[in-house]
Design a protein around this motif. Structure first.
Motif, short mmCIF file in Angstrom:
data_model
loop_
_atom_site.label_atom_id
_atom_site.label_comp_id
_atom_site.label_asym_id
_atom_site.label_seq_id
_atom_site.Cartn_x
_atom_site.Cartn_y
_atom_site.Cartn_z
N ALA A 1 10.42 -4.39 -2.94
CA ALA A 1 10.60 -5.73 -2.34
C ALA A 1 9.54 -6.22 -1.58
O ALA A 1 8.85 -7.49 -1.40
CB ALA A 1 11.81 -5.95 -1.21
N ARG A 2 8.60 -5.16 -0.96
CA ARG A 2 7.38 -5.41 -0.01
C ARG A 2 6.29 -5.09 -1.05
O ARG A 2 5.04 -5.15 -0.61
CB ARG A 2 7.19 -4.43 1.10
N GLY A 3 6.29 -4.86 -2.29
CA GLY A 3 5.15 -5.02 -3.28
C GLY A 3 4.54 -3.48 -3.50
O GLY A 3 3.63 -3.34 -4.07
N GLY A 4 5.35 -2.49 -3.10
CA GLY A 4 4.78 -1.09 -3.32
C GLY A 4 5.27 -0.52 -4.41
O GLY A 4 5.78 -1.23 -5.32
N THR A 5 4.97 0.72 -4.93
CA THR A 5 5.04 1.08 -6.22
C THR A 5 6.08 2.54 -6.08
O THR A 5 6.03 3.06 -5.15
CB THR A 5 3.99 1.82 -6.65
N VAL A 6 6.77 2.44 -7.07
CA VAL A 6 7.93 3.51 -7.17
C VAL A 6 7.83 4.35 -8.39
O VAL A 6 7.64 3.63 -9.45
CB VAL A 6 9.29 2.97 -7.10
N VAL A 7 7.58 5.73 -8.28
CA VAL A 7 7.63 6.56 -9.34
C VAL A 7 8.80 7.41 -9.20
O VAL A 7 9.09 7.92 -8.46
CB VAL A 7 5.92 7.39 -9.19
N ALA A 8 9.42 7.70 -10.57
CA ALA A 8 10.61 8.87 -10.71
C ALA A 8 10.40 9.74 -11.61
O ALA A 8 9.69 9.43 -12.75
CB ALA A 8 11.68 7.69 -10.81
N VAL B 1 11.54 0.82 -11.89
CA VAL B 1 10.74 1.83 -11.42
C VAL B 1 9.48 1.42 -12.36
O VAL B 1 9.35 1.25 -13.41
CB VAL B 1 11.36 3.19 -11.83
N ASP B 2 8.18 1.90 -11.46
CA ASP B 2 6.84 1.63 -12.20
C ASP B 2 6.47 2.48 -13.14
O ASP B 2 6.02 2.24 -14.16
CB ASP B 2 5.87 1.40 -11.02
N LEU B 3 6.75 3.89 -12.74
CA LEU B 3 6.45 5.07 -13.69
C LEU B 3 7.71 6.05 -14.01
O LEU B 3 8.10 6.41 -12.69
CB LEU B 3 5.22 5.71 -13.17
N VAL B 4 8.10 6.26 -15.01
CA VAL B 4 9.15 7.53 -15.13
C VAL B 4 8.50 8.40 -15.95
O VAL B 4 8.23 8.29 -16.98
CB VAL B 4 10.38 6.76 -15.63
N LEU B 5 8.32 9.71 -15.34
CA LEU B 5 7.50 10.54 -15.91
C LEU B 5 8.29 11.96 -15.75
O LEU B 5 8.90 12.48 -14.72
CB LEU B 5 6.06 10.75 -15.19
N PRO B 6 7.82 12.76 -16.79
CA PRO B 6 8.35 14.33 -16.64
C PRO B 6 7.68 14.95 -15.56
O PRO B 6 6.51 14.52 -15.13
CB PRO B 6 7.99 14.81 -17.97
N LEU B 7 8.27 15.96 -14.82
CA LEU B 7 7.54 16.52 -13.62
C LEU B 7 6.26 16.88 -13.95
O LEU B 7 5.34 16.78 -12.91
CB LEU B 7 8.82 17.81 -13.34
N ASP B 8 5.77 17.53 -15.13
CA ASP B 8 4.57 18.01 -15.20
C ASP B 8 3.34 16.92 -14.99
O ASP B 8 2.23 17.46 -14.85
CB ASP B 8 4.63 18.80 -16.57
N ASP B 9 3.96 15.75 -15.32
CA ASP B 9 2.87 14.48 -15.34
C ASP B 9 2.87 13.74 -13.92
O ASP B 9 2.01 12.80 -13.73
CB ASP B 9 3.37 13.50 -16.30
N ALA C 1 0.73 -1.27 0.11
CA ALA C 1 0.09 0.08 -0.08
C ALA C 1 0.82 1.25 -0.06
O ALA C 1 0.45 2.37 0.28
CB ALA C 1 -0.91 -0.10 1.26
N ALA C 2 2.21 1.00 -0.28
CA ALA C 2 3.20 2.37 -0.25
C ALA C 2 3.11 2.60 -1.49
O ALA C 2 3.54 2.04 -2.48
CB ALA C 2 4.56 1.96 0.45
N LEU C 3 3.31 3.94 -1.88
CA LEU C 3 3.87 4.85 -3.09
C LEU C 3 4.53 5.81 -2.87
O LEU C 3 4.38 6.49 -2.01
CB LEU C 3 2.28 5.37 -3.67
N VAL C 4 5.97 5.66 -3.52
CA VAL C 4 6.92 6.44 -3.34
C VAL C 4 7.12 7.30 -4.50
O VAL C 4 6.98 6.60 -5.54
CB VAL C 4 8.18 5.87 -2.69
N CYS C 5 7.84 8.46 -4.49
CA CYS C 5 8.07 9.24 -5.62
C CYS C 5 9.36 10.05 -5.45
O CYS C 5 9.53 10.67 -4.41
CB CYS C 5 6.90 10.17 -5.85
N VAL C 6 10.27 9.73 -6.43
CA VAL C 6 11.66 10.34 -6.16
C VAL C 6 11.75 11.63 -7.38
O VAL C 6 11.43 11.36 -8.80
CB VAL C 6 12.80 9.39 -6.48
N LEU C 7 11.95 12.74 -6.76
CA LEU C 7 12.02 13.94 -7.87
C LEU C 7 13.39 14.45 -7.86
O LEU C 7 14.22 13.95 -7.42
CB LEU C 7 11.15 15.11 -7.19
N THR C 8 13.53 15.65 -8.56
CA THR C 8 14.98 15.99 -8.96
C THR C 8 15.82 16.17 -7.54
O THR C 8 15.53 16.27 -6.54
CB THR C 8 14.94 17.57 -9.51
#
Length: 201
Positions: free
Chosen positions: A150-157, A178-186, A128-135
């Motif tokens: 490893a625990r089944g969570g989702t990573v967005v960068a 990484v589950d999703l790699v997106l430009p900042l605007d998205d 149930a964890a969703l993490v996001c890494v920005l600049t």
């Protein structure tokens, strides 16, 4: 695209964001585009000068429909609010969404550390964890992202090719699938879309 090959078994319960150099502008962009009724709490590590108080939470609060504040030890994270790690304190999440501030050892030379935040979120929330890494420069967030994955969570960068500083998002992309790699605007739109199931329950 997330969900096509890895269906969600559980809704998300928290969003954790890590950022460093260039992060103030990135956070203004992301938090400013989220709705006031965002269905889960956000917890944020932005590398800050450890020797000075910060007005970042106030700045972000004025530019966001969310309630944005510095995290306080022992408070419970609530939907529709974003909690920023204070200078020189690790921000961790304990069971029940309780926030814990720590002056434990620096991680990769930084405190607060995205790695520490992400690891705590992974332990408490699992899938149930969703993490996001920005600049940002450096590697903070990549080790914690491994624990989330490893625990089944989702990573967005944020897309390293378009990030103001590519170090942190590139390090995460090198460390995990990484589950999703997106430009900042998205990024904000993706966070809203990913948490929609939480809103409907």
């Amino acid at each position: 695209m997330l969900g096509a090959s890895r269906p969600r078994a559980v809704p998300y319960e928290i969003v954790a964001i890590g950022t460093s150099a260039g992060g103030v502008k990135a956070l203004v962009k992301v938090l400013g585009a989220l709705p006031a009724d965002f269905p889960v709490p956000l917890v944020i590590v932005q590398h800050l000068d450890p020797h000075h108080d910060t007005i970042l939470a106030d700045l972000l609060d004025r530019r966001s429909r969310l309630r944005v504040k510095l995290a306080e030890n022992g408070e419970t994270a609530e939907p529709g609010a974003a909690y920023l790690a204070p200078p020189d304190r690790h921000l961790l999440v304990a069971p029940g969404g309780k926030l814990v501030l720590s002056q434990g050892d620096k991680v990769r030379f930084v405190r607060p550390s995205a790695d520490s935040l992400f690891a705590s979120v992974a332990e408490v929330y699992g899938a149930a964890a969703l993490v996001c890494v920005l600049t940002g420069t450096g590697f903070d967030g990549s080790t914690g992202a491994k624990e989330v994955t490893a625990r089944g969570g989702t990573v967005v960068a944020e897309d390293p090719d378009t990030a103001e500083f590519k170090g942190m998002p590139q390090a995460v992309a090198n460390a995990v699938a990484v589950d999703l790699v997106l430009p900042l605007d998205d990024i904000a739109g993706a966070l809203v879309a990913l948490t929609e199931r939480t809103r409907s329950l």
